[in-house]
Design an enzyme around this catalytic site. Structure first.
Site, PDB file in Angstrom:
ATOM      1  N   ASP B 196       7.571-100.770  13.828  1.00 45.47           N
ATOM      2  CA  ASP B 196       6.290-100.091  13.866  1.00 45.47           C
ATOM      3  C   ASP B 196       6.078 -99.247  12.608  1.00 45.47           C
ATOM      4  O   ASP B 196       4.964 -98.950  12.229  1.00 45.47           O
ATOM      5  CB  ASP B 196       6.249 -99.211  15.117  1.00 45.47           C
ATOM      6  CG  ASP B 196       4.902 -98.547  15.278  1.00 45.47           C
ATOM      7  OD1 ASP B 196       3.915 -99.292  15.302  1.00 45.47           O
ATOM      8  OD2 ASP B 196       4.846 -97.308  15.348  1.00 45.47           O
ATOM      9  N   LEU B 277      -3.192 -96.105  17.465  1.00 47.20           N
ATOM     10  CA  LEU B 277      -4.207 -96.207  16.425  1.00 47.20           C
ATOM     11  C   LEU B 277      -3.637 -96.678  15.100  1.00 47.20           C
ATOM     12  O   LEU B 277      -4.361 -96.903  14.147  1.00 47.20           O
ATOM     13  CB  LEU B 277      -4.864 -94.838  16.222  1.00 47.20           C
ATOM     14  CG  LEU B 277      -5.923 -94.459  17.268  1.00 47.20           C
ATOM     15  CD1 LEU B 277      -6.320 -93.009  17.118  1.00 47.20           C
ATOM     16  CD2 LEU B 277      -7.130 -95.361  17.157  1.00 47.20           C
ATOM     17  N   ARG B 278      -2.330 -96.824  15.062  1.00 46.53           N
ATOM     18  CA  ARG B 278      -1.694 -97.203  13.804  1.00 46.53           C
ATOM     19  C   ARG B 278      -2.253 -98.490  13.237  1.00 46.53           C
ATOM     20  O   ARG B 278      -2.461 -98.608  12.037  1.00 46.53           O
ATOM     21  CB  ARG B 278      -0.187 -97.375  14.017  1.00 46.53           C
ATOM     22  CG  ARG B 278       0.612 -96.150  13.786  1.00 46.53           C
ATOM     23  CD  ARG B 278       2.075 -96.524  13.951  1.00 46.53           C
ATOM     24  NE  ARG B 278       2.780 -96.433  12.699  1.00 46.53           N
ATOM     25  CZ  ARG B 278       3.394 -95.328  12.302  1.00 46.53           C
ATOM     26  NH1 ARG B 278       3.345 -94.252  13.034  1.00 46.53           N
ATOM     27  NH2 ARG B 278       4.049 -95.292  11.182  1.00 46.53           N
ATOM     28  N   GLY B 279      -2.484 -99.440  14.127  1.00 49.32           N
ATOM     29  CA  GLY B 279      -2.983-100.730  13.693  1.00 49.32           C
ATOM     30  C   GLY B 279      -4.324-100.600  12.992  1.00 49.32           C
ATOM     31  O   GLY B 279      -4.533-101.120  11.903  1.00 49.32           O
ATOM     32  N   THR B 282      -4.015 -98.770   9.622  1.00 48.57           N
ATOM     33  CA  THR B 282      -3.423 -99.619   8.588  1.00 48.57           C
ATOM     34  C   THR B 282      -4.423-100.668   8.123  1.00 48.57           C
ATOM     35  O   THR B 282      -4.556-100.935   6.932  1.00 48.57           O
ATOM     36  CB  THR B 282      -2.162-100.315   9.126  1.00 48.57           C
ATOM     37  OG1 THR B 282      -1.350 -99.346   9.767  1.00 48.57           O
ATOM     38  CG2 THR B 282      -1.387-100.961   8.016  1.00 48.57           C
TER      39      THR B 282
END
Lengths: 605, 339
Positions: B196, B277-279, B282
């Site tokens: 991740d 929310l990382r996706g 990014t």
């Protein structure tokens, strides 16, 4: 001359040729994997390689249990204590520069050792960041890997050297079937020496590289390194012959020596990889014939095609029978993670990952960490020198560093309680396909869930007359997914063979310091005996014997009875095995996984 | 050591090259993970990137590669010159290898043994994390890295700071680096926490057509025979890429994300059910960098399409019984939501 002798002589000839080609450019060609156990033949081969190498080139033997510090270089303890400042000691990789590194028992090499050697092969330097020292030294060498794994060793086989290394070696030779009678005279050294000066000037034509590239694709070799090596080997072969142009014969030899042993598919005729035990069909299918020789001169494309076919045919002829079957079983490609634990059972100490340091006294469960001990002692040196009246200067180097008991630091190891779950599946009878598919599902589920704990899973299927290791112990989901889901089912039930294979594998797992858990899926009704005879009574007796060996070995095992109605035979077998009996009618993948997880966490019985 | 293989001479592998260029443009993207079979040129590409990066201003000799405007105070070593601004020089971006088998003390830094033993001075000897500050940290075979080093890296990568508490030392220094990992999935999976942490994830394979394969080995062979000449022959193409990265870096802040693109982007993440929310973040950043590299001032749907795989494929919930890999699932979702 008998047939065996003839093959032996052929293998020996190839082995000598590989040694000569390798000696022309050891670093460029990466190295040789030699399937051979110690003995006169292996000694003879090593003996003939040495004079072929450039004068003064080092030829270093590296033990498989070499520590990273020795391999890469680290702190020279004696010199450090003597000098009162850190003194570096060169690593074995650096010492091999310009020559050859020999690794015996390469199949036992751990991933760490393999990765260090592989990185040096890639970059031509050994980079060490250890013990407070950083160094980069040239390490341009070729590697000779002695592979002593026993292929005929059933499901418990060792699996060969780490694939990460095998991909970086040009040649693979087999000396095991060679007898001393089959060996010829040692080759002339002069030709190799001459070839070494000629080699850099030799260029291969684009037709030759095209042909080799096509052959590598047709043989199902995805990695580009073997192709690279094949091209270099072809050039070296021409150089050995004293020629500047690379010919078809050179390409054919390169294909035979470099590409053939790595083939994963047999090119046309389109045939499913051999699922049966027959050797793969011999090459020379009709469409491999060179294009018809008409009066019109063949176009360039046809020429390349003809050349490619020729190269391919040469490679195909060299693929040993049964190789593809082994590949299918994953044995030659090796399994995921192995550590180089040399053979015998080891105590739990010093195993697992370092889990920090502790001070205090040495006992058998921890290991003195010299560098950390010195670090701990260092700040106190001026004080201690003053206290002891500064005897540092008058004594001949002794007592320069004063280490007290409090300074001792020990590396604590955390035992990785790794478990390897071995599924043993009855792939006989009509329900075989269904059962196998569900077990494969269970394997993948378990891998997906257990990769944090780094547990491994293996899969053995028995049907017909034998038991096969379909999936060697692995923690890679990718590998599990790549194993064939559909095996031809049906045939007899060699239950004893299946249990034997499982027990064998379990012992191998134990030797690697992991805990095996066996999950047997069967209805318990054996009908093929150990020796393959379809005799129900004998088969039952054999199965009972195998089950008793299970009990004697003290293996944690579970017997899953997946038949629609629980079978008395299965329950009896479980009792004999001292296994937990789990009737799971129409077992589904998730049910199996849950059952296994439940048994494992509760510690068995 | 010979100069690395030129980046522009790498055949194919468009996605990997784009991801590495994006990481070079926006170091905040969170690193790149390259997974693939053996012999696909993973490490060649990463090492080639080192030769491509534009130089950055640095204080020469600073163990932490400090920027001249914000030098790192070395709390123990008082030998640094006093008064006046430190000298500045444009230096190559550090690309530091974390070799397998590196010991913890070399990674985080430790008491300088030599000075401690010889002079009785308590000095800190910076480790690899210090050397990688403001640059790249490359781990080959990242899935074989020992667990305790992985834990340590995760912590540092998240905080951008290396905290050393050992041997009576108490040191804190910046360690902001782009983490690049490569490995072969057959050797084992990567821990999900580490997975991740990588911004972009690339799956590489070998080319399956004869022409590309021949191009690869030809160029490699040429390079092996005469590295200097080969690097020189490709120097102009590499320089062009370098200019592209420099320009993209300057333009990065000005790249806009139009609302419709933003909506599509969110819809894509929803359709895939990516965790957290990382996706999305990014995807947004990578889209911007991709647009900047293209010389555009707006992110388009096409940019999102190009980087959706690398940004999202490692963030999907695992479904081990789904035979289709995550790349396929991302491609399917892209097809459905972006058209």
């Amino acid at each position: 001359m008998t047939e065996a002798q003839a093959t032996g002589a052929d293998l020996w000839r190839d082995a000598v040729l590989a040694a000569r080609l390798f000696a022309i450019d050891p670093h460029g060609l990466g190295g040789i994997r030699v399937c051979a156990r110690p003995g006169p033949v292996r000694d003879a081969w090593t003996g003939l390689l040495r004079p072929l190498l450039p004068k003064g080139a080092p030829l270093r033997k590296v033990p498989v249990n070499v520590t990273p510090g020795r391999l890469l270089g680290g702190l020279d303890l004696a010199a450090t204590l003597d000098a009162g400042r850190p003194v570096a000691e060169p690593g074995l990789l650096g010492e091999c520069d310009g020559g050859v590194l020999m690794l015996a028992m390469a199949e036992r090499a751990g991933p760490g050792t393999a990765a260090h050697i592989a990185q040096a092969l890639d970059r031509g330097v050994a980079v060490a960041e250890r013990d407070g020292l950083a160094s980069t030294v040239p390490a341009r060498f070729g590697a000779v890997l002695f592979d002593e794994s026993l292929d005929g060793d059933g499901a418990g086989g060792d699996g060969g050297p780490p694939p990460v290394l095998l991909d970086r070696l040009a040649f693979m030779i087999d000396l095991d079937p060679v007898s001393t009678a089959a060996m010829g005279d040692p080759p002339a050294v002069r030709a190799v020496k001459r070839a070494r000066t000629l080699y850099p000037e030799i260029e291969a034509s684009s037709e030759i590289s095209d042909a080799l590239a096509q052959a590598s694709l047709a043989l199902g070799i995805p990695s580009l390194r073997p192709l690279m090596f094949a091209l270099k080997a072809a050039r070296a072969h021409a150089a050995l012959d004293g020629r500047r142009n690379v010919t078809e014969a050179d390409a054919a030899a390169a294909a035979r020596l470099v590409l053939a042993p790595r083939a994963t598919v047999l090119p046309s005729p389109p045939e499913e990889a051999p699922e049966d035990d027959d050797p793969p069909p011999e090459p020379d299918p009709p469409d491999q014939d060179p294009p018809d020789t008409e009066d019109t001169p063949p176009s360039e494309e046809e020429l390349i095609q003809a050349l490619a076919d020729m190269v391919l045919a040469a490679a195909q002829a060299a693929i040993p029978p049964g190789l593809l079957a082994q590949l299918k079983a994953g044995r030659k490609t090796g399994s995921g993670s192995r550590e180089g634990k040399s053979g015998a059972l080891q105590s739990a100490s010093g195993r697992g990952r370092p889990a920090g340091l502790s001070r205090g006294r040495a006992d058998r469960s921890n290991r003195l960490n010299v560098i950390e001990t010195l670090r701990a002692a260092a700040p106190w040196q001026p004080l201690r020198r003053n206290r002891s009246g500064d005897r540092a200067d008058d004594d001949s180097g002794l007592g320069r560093i004063q280490v007290r008991k409090d300074d001792f630091r020990f590396t604590r190891y955390k035992q990785r309680a790794g478990t390897t779950t071995v599924f043993v599946v009855d792939a006989s009878g009509s329900a075989a396909l269904h059962r196998l598919a569900e077990v494969k599902g269970a394997v993948e589920l378990m891998l997906a869930e257990c990769y944090v704990r780094r547990d491994q899973v293996a899969l053995i299927a028995f049907r017909g007359e034998t038991a096969d290791l379909i999936l060697p112990p692995t923690r890679s989901l990718v590998r599990a997914k790549r194993t064939p889901a559909g095996l031809p089912g049906g045939g007899g039930t060699p239950l004893a063979a299946g249990l034997d294979a499982a027990e064998h594998l379990a012992q191998a797992i134990r030797r690697k310091g992991q805990t095996p858990v066996i999950v047997v899926m069967t209805d318990g009704r054996a009908n093929v005996a150990r020796d393959g005879t379809p005799d129900r009574a004998m088969a039952g007796a054999d199965a009972t014997l195998a089950a008793q060996r299970f009990r004697a070995a003290g293996l944690l095992s579970i017997l899953v009875d997946a038949s629609p109605r629980p079978q008395a035979a299965a329950e009896r077998l479980a009792r004999e095995m001292d296994a937990i009996y789990l009737p799971l009618p129409h077992a589904k993948a998730d049910a199996v996984t849950q059952a296994v997880a439940g048994v494992r966490t509760s510690g068995g019985r | 050591m010979a100069k690395p293989f030129p980046f522009s001479a790498i055949v194919g592998q468009t996605e990997m090259k784009l991801a590495l260029m994006i990481a070079a443009t926006d170091p905040g993207i969170g690193g790149v993970l390259v997974f693939g079979d053996r012999g696909t040129g993973k490490s060649t590409a990463v090492r080639a990137l080192a030769g491509l990066l534009p130089k950055i201003p640095m204080i020469p000799g600073c163990p932490y590669n400090s920027h001249p405007d914000s030098p790192v105070e070395d709390s123990l070593d008082d030998s640094t010159t006093e008064g006046g601004p430190p000298p500045a020089k444009d230096m190559p971006v550090p690309v530091v290898d974390l070799p397998l088998g590196a010991t913890e003390d070399r990674v985080v830094g430790a008491l300088d043994l030599e000075r401690a033993l010889a002079e009785g001075v308590k000095a800190f000897e910076p480790g690899l994390l210090a050397r990688a500050n403001r640059g790249f940290l490359y781990i080959d075979e990242v899935n074989l890295l020992e667990d305790h080093l992985v834990d340590l890296l995760l912590d540092v990568a998240a905080s951008g700071e290396n905290l050393v508490e050992r041997e009576g030392l108490s040191i804190r220094h910046p360690a902001r680096f782009v983490l690049i990992g490569s490995g072969n999935p057959e050797e084992g999976e990567l821990r999900p926490q580490l997975l991740d942490r990588f911004g972009l994830s690339i799956e590489v394979g070998t080319p399956d057509n004869v022409k590309d394969r021949i191009d690869v080995i030809r160029r490699r062979d040429e390079y092996d025979r005469d590295p200097a000449a080969f690097v020189k022959a490709w120097a102009r193409k590499d320089a062009a890429l370098r200019r592209k990265i420099t320009k993209a870096r300057d333009a990065l802040d000005k790249v806009k994300v139009p609302d419709p693109v933003m909506e599509k982007l969110t819809a894509l993440c929803l359709a895939l059910g990516t965790d957290g929310l990382r996706g999305e973040l990014t995807l947004l950043r990578a889209g911007r960098a991709a647009a900047a590299l293209d010389g555009k001032d707006k992110v388009t749907v096409d940019h999102v399409k190009r980087i959706a795989g690398p940004a999202l494929r490692h963030r999907l919930r695992r479904d081990p019984l789904d035979e289709a890999g995550s790349s396929v699932r991302v491609a399917r979702a892209v097809q459905e939501t972006l058209g």
